[in-house]
Design a protein around this motif. Sequence first.
Motif, short mmCIF file in Angstrom:
data_model
loop_
_atom_site.label_atom_id
_atom_site.label_comp_id
_atom_site.label_asym_id
_atom_site.label_seq_id
_atom_site.Cartn_x
_atom_site.Cartn_y
_atom_site.Cartn_z
N VAL A 102 71.30 -21.30 -73.76
CA VAL A 102 69.96 -20.71 -73.65
C VAL A 102 68.91 -21.71 -74.16
O VAL A 102 67.88 -21.94 -73.51
N ILE A 103 69.18 -22.33 -75.30
CA ILE A 103 68.20 -23.26 -75.88
C ILE A 103 67.95 -24.42 -74.92
O ILE A 103 66.80 -24.82 -74.68
N ASP A 104 69.01 -24.97 -74.35
CA ASP A 104 68.85 -26.10 -73.44
C ASP A 104 68.04 -25.71 -72.21
O ASP A 104 67.07 -26.38 -71.84
N ALA A 105 68.43 -24.58 -71.59
CA ALA A 105 67.75 -24.17 -70.35
C ALA A 105 66.28 -23.84 -70.60
O ALA A 105 65.42 -24.13 -69.76
N VAL A 106 65.98 -23.25 -71.75
CA VAL A 106 64.60 -22.86 -72.06
C VAL A 106 63.78 -24.09 -72.45
O VAL A 106 62.64 -24.26 -72.00
N THR A 107 64.36 -24.97 -73.25
CA THR A 107 63.60 -26.12 -73.76
C THR A 107 63.10 -27.01 -72.63
O THR A 107 61.96 -27.48 -72.64
N ARG A 108 63.95 -27.23 -71.62
CA ARG A 108 63.52 -28.15 -70.56
C ARG A 108 62.40 -27.56 -69.70
O ARG A 108 61.76 -28.26 -68.93
N LEU A 109 62.12 -26.24 -69.89
CA LEU A 109 61.01 -25.63 -69.16
C LEU A 109 59.70 -25.67 -69.96
O LEU A 109 58.65 -25.27 -69.45
N LEU A 110 59.76 -26.11 -71.21
CA LEU A 110 58.52 -26.15 -72.00
C LEU A 110 57.63 -27.27 -71.47
O LEU A 110 58.12 -28.37 -71.20
N PRO A 111 56.34 -26.99 -71.30
CA PRO A 111 55.45 -28.04 -70.77
C PRO A 111 55.55 -29.30 -71.62
O PRO A 111 55.44 -29.24 -72.84
N GLY A 112 55.79 -30.44 -70.96
CA GLY A 112 55.88 -31.72 -71.68
C GLY A 112 57.30 -32.12 -72.04
O GLY A 112 57.54 -33.24 -72.47
N ALA A 113 58.29 -31.21 -71.86
CA ALA A 113 59.66 -31.53 -72.29
C ALA A 113 60.34 -32.51 -71.33
O ALA A 113 61.11 -33.37 -71.76
N LEU A 114 60.06 -32.37 -70.04
CA LEU A 114 60.67 -33.29 -69.07
C LEU A 114 59.71 -34.45 -68.84
O LEU A 114 58.50 -34.31 -69.00
N GLY A 115 60.27 -35.59 -68.43
CA GLY A 115 59.42 -36.75 -68.14
C GLY A 115 58.31 -36.33 -67.17
O GLY A 115 57.17 -36.73 -67.30
N ASP A 116 58.67 -35.52 -66.18
CA ASP A 116 57.72 -35.05 -65.18
C ASP A 116 57.94 -33.54 -65.05
O ASP A 116 59.01 -33.10 -64.62
N ASP A 117 56.92 -32.75 -65.40
CA ASP A 117 57.09 -31.28 -65.37
C ASP A 117 57.43 -30.77 -63.97
O ASP A 117 58.00 -29.69 -63.82
N ALA A 118 57.10 -31.57 -62.94
CA ALA A 118 57.40 -31.15 -61.57
C ALA A 118 58.91 -31.04 -61.36
O ALA A 118 59.37 -30.31 -60.49
N SER A 119 59.70 -31.77 -62.18
CA SER A 119 61.16 -31.73 -62.00
C SER A 119 61.69 -30.30 -62.05
O SER A 119 62.60 -29.95 -61.32
N SER A 120 61.13 -29.49 -62.95
CA SER A 120 61.67 -28.14 -63.09
C SER A 120 61.11 -27.18 -62.03
O SER A 120 61.52 -26.04 -61.95
N GLN A 121 60.13 -27.69 -61.22
CA GLN A 121 59.63 -26.82 -60.14
C GLN A 121 60.30 -27.14 -58.82
O GLN A 121 60.05 -26.50 -57.81
N ASP A 122 61.13 -28.17 -58.82
CA ASP A 122 61.74 -28.63 -57.58
C ASP A 122 63.22 -28.88 -57.83
O ASP A 122 63.70 -29.99 -57.68
N GLU A 123 63.93 -27.86 -58.25
CA GLU A 123 65.36 -28.00 -58.51
C GLU A 123 66.05 -26.69 -58.18
O GLU A 123 65.38 -25.71 -57.83
#
Length: 236
Positions: free
Chosen positions: A160-181
């Motif tokens: 749960v922590i992993d899946a939620v954390t990568r959705l926090l704004p700024g967590a991924l190099g490019d926030d678009a990654s989590s909108q296109d997966e």
Amino acid sequence: MSLRFGFGFSRPPRVMKIDVLTLFPAMFAGPLDESIVKRARQAGLLDLRIHNLRDYAHDRHKTVDDRPFGGGPGMLLKPEPLFEAIESVAREQTRVVLLSPAGRVFNQSVARELAQQDDLLLVSGHYEGFDERVRQELADDELSIGDYVLTNGALPAMVVIDAVTRLLPGALGDDASSQDESFSQGLLEYPQYTRPAEFRGLKVPEVLLSGNHAEIAKWRTEQAEQRTRERRPDLM
Ligand code: SAM
């Protein structure tokens, strides 16, 4: 750290607080000190605290479990240490989530829902699980990571922590990654390739080398739909 926004000003990132209650704090050391979760913690996007349930048991043996009324195999987590721990860690706005195979199934849309929260407490069980009064009185939610039974809730909490954390704004190099997966548009992700364009006689589809963005987008959508139809028709 601050995040840049489109209007040329910046504001401090939202900090998500996640507390975990567990009998196995040492299990959390490796996985949450690597990769994106580690960076999110370092960047101040995630304030993660692991609490040992045994610290809230006050008898000589630090007992956290007892036999179930009515008989049956195994032991249950007693209410007293859980009540004390949850009441001392949770704040007014905290969403208290029990991890349990009997919970609603955790998926990407639940991850997105939790990522909107400021404050989560993940309560991880062991043995046969929790005394029912913990659910009744203290739980806001109950989540299962799938239809199988693990020995304790540490791995589900980390999932749960992993899946939620990568959705926090700024967590991924490019926030678009989590909108296109996978799952973000209700589909599995399309096939992806990187260099070399040919490897052991296996060629990358021509369209991806064409530079034609409209054609590439069309091909990706078709591939994602086809893959989802074949592998996960339930998502369509
Ligand atoms: N007796 C429980 C049942 O039949 O539902 C199973 C208890 S399990 C052995 C011990 C603990 O592991 C649970 O209390 C829960 O915290 C965690 N756990 C095991 N499988 C899980 C799953 N699929 N999702 C979430 N938590 C799980």
